[in-house]
Write an enzyme that holds these catalytic residues in place. Structure first.
Site, PDB file in Angstrom:
ATOM      1  N   GLU A 130       0.814  -1.222   0.000  1.00  0.00           N
ATOM      2  CA  GLU A 130       0.000   0.000   0.000  1.00  0.00           C
ATOM      3  C   GLU A 130       0.847   1.272   0.000  1.00  0.00           C
ATOM      4  OE1 GLU A 130      -0.568  -2.656   1.825  1.00  0.00           O
ATOM      5  OE2 GLU A 130      -2.675  -3.233   1.662  1.00  0.00           O
ATOM      6  N   PHE A 159     -11.524  -7.983  13.242  1.00  0.00           N
ATOM      7  CA  PHE A 159     -10.443  -8.394  12.349  1.00  0.00           C
ATOM      8  C   PHE A 159     -10.116  -7.264  11.366  1.00  0.00           C
ATOM      9  CE2 PHE A 159      -9.064 -10.492   8.330  1.00  0.00           C
ATOM     10  CZ  PHE A 159      -7.816 -10.866   8.782  1.00  0.00           C
ATOM     11  N   GLN A 160      -8.859  -6.956  11.232  1.00  0.00           N
ATOM     12  CA  GLN A 160      -8.365  -5.889  10.362  1.00  0.00           C
ATOM     13  C   GLN A 160      -9.011  -4.545  10.673  1.00  0.00           C
ATOM     14  OE1 GLN A 160      -8.326  -7.285   6.224  1.00  0.00           O
ATOM     15  NE2 GLN A 160      -6.238  -8.002   6.557  1.00  0.00           N
ATOM     16  N   LYS A 206     -17.621  -1.011   5.714  1.00  0.00           N
ATOM     17  CA  LYS A 206     -18.087  -1.915   4.677  1.00  0.00           C
ATOM     18  C   LYS A 206     -19.606  -1.863   4.498  1.00  0.00           C
ATOM     19  CE  LYS A 206     -17.248  -6.561   2.900  1.00  0.00           C
ATOM     20  NZ  LYS A 206     -16.615  -7.862   3.148  1.00  0.00           N
ATOM     21  N   MET A 215      24.466   8.530   2.462  1.00  0.00           N
ATOM     22  CA  MET A 215      24.354   9.751   3.255  1.00  0.00           C
ATOM     23  C   MET A 215      24.610   9.442   4.730  1.00  0.00           C
ATOM     24  SD  MET A 215      24.076  12.902   2.612  1.00  0.00           S
ATOM     25  CE  MET A 215      23.067  13.547   1.287  1.00  0.00           C
TER      26      MET A 215
END
Lengths: 584, 181
Positions: free
Chosen positions: A52, A114-115, A164, A482
């Protein structure tokens, strides 16, 4: 009765009404209804990323190279948290993106489902604004508001969290024209009285300098055009920040190069010694100012910014103009012309003479080599061999990024995509995916480091899936360069964990992804390999093996002022004060 | 290094120049709006000395947040600009620096005791024009309204007289004169 749509259908309708052509995303349980609506739509193209974070950077690359907002679609929980780095990156660099996140159904919110995660809570400090939409009736309005908020004023990321059940519920659709925001009205037109004062001050200047930033790019191509007009009209020198490169053509005589920590000697000294500074769309970032109490000590400062909170944040402005860069530039030009303004020619000529002596120091020079590829040389060759093409460049973060900013020169805005504020390693490769989606026929190059690029390497798979011929040009010095440079300068050369002992064979890795791998190890073979890379119409991983010990110079060490730069021809190792060591 | 007026802030001695200011912030009363304001203060390292919030327009659904904060003049200007940048914020008004305002706070003060101390507590409360809103044979709950300093003084006086508990609303403020802010 008005026609009703499911929440998922409303999302797609709103995206289309907003003119969205491409979205970057990754499906999951809590966004399945939207993915289903997407499946049944044949207008919006969806790019399936591999992580993502990659989706958000791709959307940033898309947005920054087109001037249009980028759109991301991810699921709840880990989908949202993985997007957070990209969202923060977009906030820091003022990139307009809309991130749609799925959420568990409303009746499960707060139950540790969940999630589930508190997406609006997590993203509140890293978005310009965010929404949790609990009713399908609000969805169309929120979608249109989000585009308005993301793209107007100082642009930024907006998250819309959609449970949802809301995606399934039916509601009426509201068109964009029927939505207006209750409170948000950014000021775009600058106060004419202030602008007149600013022009007056500019005309009285003896040692002026323009200091411009990403705000000019964000204000659109018109702003860049107007900037060029004003700079030529006045005859003043101009320098830009990392985010502002391309707004003014690098080939022009009035251009001093980038300023700041790794900026040119002439740009930084012009900033230090000027008597009038004209800041347009830059925010006095710490990479630019260096030591604040010694920053441009004898100048009057004009600051043009669309964000009132940028004014007087770290550096006090003598004249502040709040407004869109293009609007204010247009007014400045009009006032300058109508007053037949001119800075004192002799003073200006003297100032240019002074600047030319600084230029003569050639602060970007480096020791050439016949045996190893110097990273600066690699960028110079890449720039020379791609010149004249429609080229877009993204970068990762570190030495290679600064070398790219120094040695790849930009003539146009929106051609340079880099993570400036947040400094996100792993930005460049997915950004290149987004840029190439927007500009299928252009040459898109991610100038990368071997450490950064491994943070989002998986997106090569995305490039292969969508036939995106992005070129990943890796300056491979085996170090987090760096970090190594700072350890050399600040920590007695104790290179604590900055060497990658096990690097993949990038050529074989490219083959494993189903794209093309190339390697150049000597200066002699570099040109031919770069030309081969350009000619290949597929994604390429280019492993450019460079000098591992090269430092990125010039440099203003932490805690030092603009006139205390380290130049390449200084032999002694620079000293960093105890105060400087605690800075980043 | 010499100090350059009109150039950069000198970061030393910042504390010595701190002032206290009261801000009134009008916001859309929507979920999360208070979290945005409070999160901005913690995220950017600003102080909150007192905070009150309530919906003040039930039709327009706007709330008024009163924040007492402290910092240098420069920091306070930055705080106002940062709050103003939040999308649901209508207005930010400085009731200390820009417009002179008046401040009031209410406190409920529970004092338990008997005999002389109880009599003294009641006598002091009358001097402060506090009201008794609950009483038992061994306790009072006083309601007191006033500037924060007055409440501080009242609470201090109650300590030796059997102070049990204090609940304060935090400051609310409004500008002086006929005009709305």
């Amino acid at each position: 009765m008005t026609q009703e749509f499911t929440g998922a259908e409303i999302v797609i309708r709103a995206l289309k009404e907003q003119g969205v052509e491409v979205i970057f995303g990754y499906p999951g349980g809590a966004v399945l209804p939207i993915y289903d609506a997407l499946f049944q739509d044949d207008q919006i193209r969806h790019v399936l990323v591999r992580h993502e974070q990659g989706a958000v950077h791709a959307a940033e690359g898309y947005a920054r190279s087109t001037g249009k907002p980028g759109v991301v679609l991810v699921t709840s929980g880990p989908g949202a948290t993985n997007a957070v780095t990209g969202i923060t990156d977009a906030l820091m660099d003022s990139i307009p993106i809309i991130v749609l996140t799925g959420q568990v159904p409303t009746h499960l919110i707060g139950s540790d489902a969940f999630q589930e995660c508190d997406t609006v809570g997590i993203t509140r400090p890293c978005t310009k604004h965010n929404y949790l939409v609990k009713r399908a009736e609000d969805l169309a309005r929120v979608m249109h508001e989000a585009f308005y908020v993301a793209t107007t004023g100082r642009p930024g990321p907006v998250v819309i969290d959609i449970p949802k059940d809301v995606q399934f519920k039916k509601a009426a659709y509201t068109g964009k024209a029927n939505v207006s925001h209750r409170t948000y009205r950014p000021q775009t037109k600058g106060d004419l009285k202030r602008i007149k004062e600013a022009v007056e001050l500019m005309a009285s200047a003896r040692k002026p300098v323009f200091y411009t930033g990403g705000g000019v790019i964000n204000a659109g191509p018109r702003a860049s055009k107007l900037l060029r007009e004003l700079v030529r009209l006045t005859g003043f020198p101009i320098t830009s920040t990392l985010m502002g490169l391309g707004a003014y053509p690098a080939s022009d005589r009035q251009w001093l190069g980038m300023l700041g920590m790794h900026g040119t000697y002439e740009a930084n000294l012009a900033m230090h010694r000027c008597d009038v500074m004209i800041n347009i769309g830059a925010r006095f970032d710490d990479r630019v100012t260096g030591r604040l109490d010694a920053f441009s000590p004898s100048s009057k400062k004009i600051h043009v910014d669309i964000d009132p909170s940028s004014i007087n944040k770290t550096v006090r402005a003598d004249i502040a103009v709040i407004g869109d860069a293009a609007e204010v530039l247009a007014d400045m030009i009009a006032v300058w012309k109508s007053g037949r303004k001119e800075a004192e020619p002799q003073a200006l000529a003297q100032w240019w003479k002074q600047i030319d002596t600084w230029r003569a120091r050639k602060s970007l020079s480096y020791k050439k080599s016949d045996t190893v590829i110097k990273p600066q040389f690699a960028i110079e060759r890449l720039y020379t061999l791609t010149r004249g093409r429609k080229t877009f460049v993204s970068t990762e973060v570190g030495q290679h990024q600064m070398w790219a900013a120094q040695h790849f020169h930009f003539e146009e805005p929106n051609r340079w995509m880099t993570s400036g504020g947040l400094g996100t390693m792993g930005y460049g490769l997915p950004a290149a995916v987004g840029i190439q989606m927007a500009h299928p026929d252009a040459l898109v190059i991610d100038i990368a480091g071997e450490a950064s690029v491994q943070m989002t390497m998986q997106e090569m798979s995305t490039a292969v899936q969508y036939d995106l011929p992005i070129k990943i040009f890796i300056l491979n010095n085996q170090y987090m360069g760096m970090v190594r440079q700072w350890q050399q300068l600040l920590h007695g050369g104790r290179y604590s964990h900055s060497y990658s002992e096990a690097l993949p064979d990038f050529v074989r890795l490219a083959e494993a992804y189903g794209c093309v791998g190339l390697r150049a190890s000597t200066p002699g073979e570099l040109d031919a390999k770069i030309e081969e890379m350009i000619s290949i119409k597929r994604p390429v991983l280019f492993d450019c093996v460079v000098d591992p010990n090269e430092n990125c110079l010039p440099m203003i060490p932490s805690g030092k002022a603009h006139d205390e730069m380290i130049l390449p021809d200084m032999v002694d190792a620079p000293t960093v004060s105890e105060e400087g060591k605690v800075l980043v | 290094m010499s100090q350059q007026p009109g150039s950069a802030y000198f970061l030393v001695d910042a504390r010595a120049r701190e002032i206290r200011t009261t801000l009134a912030v009008i916001v859309d009363n929507e979920p999360g709006v208070l979290a945005r304001v409070v999160g901005l203060f913690s995220g950017r390292g600003y102080n909150i000395e007192s905070l009150t919030v309530a919906e003040t327009d039930h039709i327009g659904h706007t709330s008024r947040i009163t924040i007492v904060t402290s910092g240098t003049v420069e920091i306070i200007e930055q705080i106002k600009a940062q709050i103003g940048r939040l999308i649901p914020v209508h207005r930010v008004i400085d009731l200390s620096l820009d417009k002179p305002g008046i401040e009031r706070e209410m406190a409920l003060v529970k004092v338990a005791g008997s005999g002389d101390k109880r009599v003294e507590a009641l006598r002091v409360s009358e001097a402060f024009r506090a009201r008794v809103i609950d009483t038992t044979h061994s306790s009072f709950v006083f309601e007191i309204t006033g500037a924060p300093e007055k409440i501080d003084a009242f609470v201090d006086l109650m300590k030796p007289l059997g102070l049990v508990e204090v609940s304060r609303t935090g400051v609310v403020a409004i500008s002086r004169g006929a005009e709305a802010m």
